[in-house]
Design a protein around this motif. Structure first.
Motif, PDB file in Angstrom:
ATOM      1  N   UNK B 115       0.958  -1.118  -0.185  1.00 23.53           N
ATOM      2  CA  UNK B 115      -0.177   0.410  -0.476  1.00 23.53           C
ATOM      3  C   UNK B 115       1.376   1.507  -0.043  1.00 23.53           C
ATOM      4  N   UNK B 116       0.101   2.277   0.277  1.00 20.43           N
ATOM      5  CA  UNK B 116       0.665   3.860   0.403  1.00 20.43           C
ATOM      6  C   UNK B 116       0.975   3.762   1.509  1.00 20.43           C
ATOM      7  N   UNK B 117       3.021   4.218   1.177  1.00 21.18           N
ATOM      8  CA  UNK B 117       3.119   4.723   2.580  1.00 21.18           C
ATOM      9  C   UNK B 117       3.627   6.547   2.461  1.00 21.18           C
ATOM     10  N   UNK B 118       2.716   6.630   3.261  1.00 20.50           N
ATOM     11  CA  UNK B 118       3.360   8.282   3.406  1.00 20.50           C
ATOM     12  C   UNK B 118       3.156   9.100   4.067  1.00 20.50           C
ATOM     13  N   UNK B 119       4.225   9.904   3.840  1.00 20.47           N
ATOM     14  CA  UNK B 119       4.906  10.910   4.697  1.00 20.47           C
ATOM     15  C   UNK B 119       4.316  12.103   4.912  1.00 20.47           C
ATOM     16  N   UNK B 122       4.985  15.173   2.606  1.00 22.05           N
ATOM     17  CA  UNK B 122       3.646  14.820   0.963  1.00 22.05           C
ATOM     18  C   UNK B 122       4.799  13.955   0.473  1.00 22.05           C
ATOM     19  N   UNK B 123       5.863  13.315   0.616  1.00 25.95           N
ATOM     20  CA  UNK B 123       5.796  12.177  -0.599  1.00 25.95           C
ATOM     21  C   UNK B 123       4.728  10.871  -0.497  1.00 25.95           C
ATOM     22  N   UNK B 124       5.163  10.241  -1.302  1.00 24.41           N
ATOM     23  CA  UNK B 124       4.265   9.224  -1.047  1.00 24.41           C
ATOM     24  C   UNK B 124       5.293   7.622  -1.700  1.00 24.41           C
ATOM     25  N   UNK B 125       4.929   5.969  -1.387  1.00 26.03           N
ATOM     26  CA  UNK B 125       5.783   5.488  -1.555  1.00 26.03           C
ATOM     27  C   UNK B 125       4.779   4.479  -1.875  1.00 26.03           C
TER      28      UNK B 125
END
Lengths: 206, 238
Positions: B115-119, B122-125
């Motif tokens: 799933x998205x890892x959301x910082x 603002x970035x996500x991965x």
């Protein structure tokens, strides 16, 4: 007052937007600065605006004032429906047909403008309607970034988390452009027109 | 006369707004942020926590290529030397404390998600992570519950050097996607990403996904939280 151009409620909605949008844009930039995905802000601007390390503060303001902006917008939409004022704002088919002469006159290409029989000309109707849509879009894309799990359906609908963030940014630029054109047009229209947005009506010529 | 009144009201409105803004900005602060903004975080928390559900998952994504290095962001709490072979984790349950060797976590059912890892920046991965589901870990060792059978309200996690620490509400910790992870992107955790064991909690911003777990605590009073002390929203739920 029967010669009223802008009702009290409409003026309240309008003027509440000014500080709330200003704080939303400023705090949004504080958030954006922590990860500049699309546009690298010039260093001079960043120093001048003092944007360094203010992410937490930006989020604090953004998630407080968003409620004011959203509730004000919702109130305005309800007002438009209940008062019937939407008829003055939403463009109809004829507005698209009559748009060109109004724009050409505004750009001073046509010397004599067409007669305006309504409160707003076709270009104004389209601009104001799109401003409402931009506001709604900002709230929806914002919610999709704010709660991508709890509102996951919305985030997916908008194309995912990264897409929603880009859309939110584009809408910020769009509403900023609207703001610039709006200010220029208000300045061109003169004091009497501006005054109407404060007191409600223009000075009658007797 | 009426006309002047309207201008007066509008002027007053702007004075109040601008004054209010500076009163909030320059006034009393709570945990690194103006009190009004802190209270607003708490109100938002109450609202969103009330609709949070274990059934609402962070959207599944397609698994990235094995070995794709997950972005490393922030090394607070990771700078001391550690012994990976004899690593053990401190468990502080008010009525029962223990040391669990790292190997005990490998024995629990292995769960993986992408799933998205959301910082919070603002970035996500899109990230794959695998390990022991936190709720399975509690059940296996009968942890996290008081004598009356109710869960403690909070879980605290601390790095071995105690330099980074988070606290999280129990409901979020019991979420099925909350995992004590020893793998990311199908590879064993790297030291920079929190080897040998880290938390991944995708329903919150990455600041809560503490790397290199040294201690896990349970409590009814909220344990300290590194970023919440520095002006950020404690809840940080997504």
């Amino acid at each position: 007052m029967n010669n009223q151009k802008h009702s009290v409620l409409k003026r309240c909605f309008h003027w509440i937007n000014v500080p709330s949008l200003a704080i939303m844009a400023w705090s949004g930039i504080l958030i954006y600065w922590a990860h500049q995905a699309y546009v690298i802000l010039p260093k001079i601007l960043v120093d001048k605006l003092n944007l360094h390390h203010r992410l937490a503060e930006g989020m604090g303001w953004h998630f407080l004032v968003m409620w004011i902006f959203a509730l004000n917008g919702l109130g305005y939409c309800l007002y438009l429906i209940l008062s019937g004022d939407w008829r003055n704002i939403f463009p109809r088919k004829k507005d698209f047909q009559e748009l060109l002469p109004f724009v050409l006159h505004d750009l001073k290409i046509l010397k004599t403008g067409p007669d305006l029989r309504e409160i707003y000309n076709p270009a104004q109707k389209m601009a104001y309607t799109s401003a409402i849509l931009m506001g709604a879009g900002l709230i929806l894309t914002g919610a999709a970034i704010f709660k991508p799990v709890q509102l996951g359906w919305l985030t997916s609908l908008l194309g995912g988390y990264e897409a929603a963030r880009l859309e939110h940014f584009i809408l910020l630029v769009a509403i900023f452009l609207f703001f610039i054109v709006h200010i220029l047009q208000v300045m061109r229209s003169g004091w009497n027109n501006f005054r109407a947005m404060v007191v409600g009506h223009e000075i009658e010529k007797e | 006369m009426k006309k002047n009144k309207a201008f007066l009201v509008l002027g007053l409105f702007f004075i109040l707004v601008i004054g209010g803004f500076f009163i909030i900005q320059k006034g009393a602060r709570k945990d690194g942020t103006p009190t009004a903004l802190r209270n607003s975080f708490i109100l938002n928390e109450k609202l969103w926590a009330s609709i949070q559900s274990a059934k609402r998952l962070s959207v599944k994504k397609s698994t990235p290529a094995a070995g794709k290095v997950p972005r490393v962001n922030g090394l607070v709490g990771l700078k001391s030397e550690i012994d990976l072979t004899n690593y053990s984790i401190n468990i502080v349950n008010p009525d029962k404390s223990m040391h669990l060797p790292i190997s005990s976590f490998y024995l629990l059912p292995k769960i993986g998600y992408t799933t998205d890892f959301r910082c919070i920046e603002g970035w996500s991965e899109e990230t794959h992570y695998a390990g022991a589901r936190f709720s399975d870990f509690l059940e296996a060792h009968n942890l996290g519950k008081k004598l009356d059978g109710k869960y403690y309200a909070y879980v605290g996690l601390i790095t071995p050097d105690k330099k980074y620490y988070v606290s999280i509400d129990m409901e979020s910790m019991l979420h099925p996607q909350t995992v004590l992870a020893y793998e990311m992107n199908l590879q064993p955790l790297s030291l920079d990403n929190g080897a040998p064991l880290r938390l991944i909690i995708p329903i919150k911003y990455g600041i809560k996904s503490l790397k290199r777990i040294g201690t896990i605590t349970f409590s009814d009073s909220r344990p300290p939280d590194y970023w919440a002390e520095r002006g950020y929203d404690w809840y940080s739920g997504l």
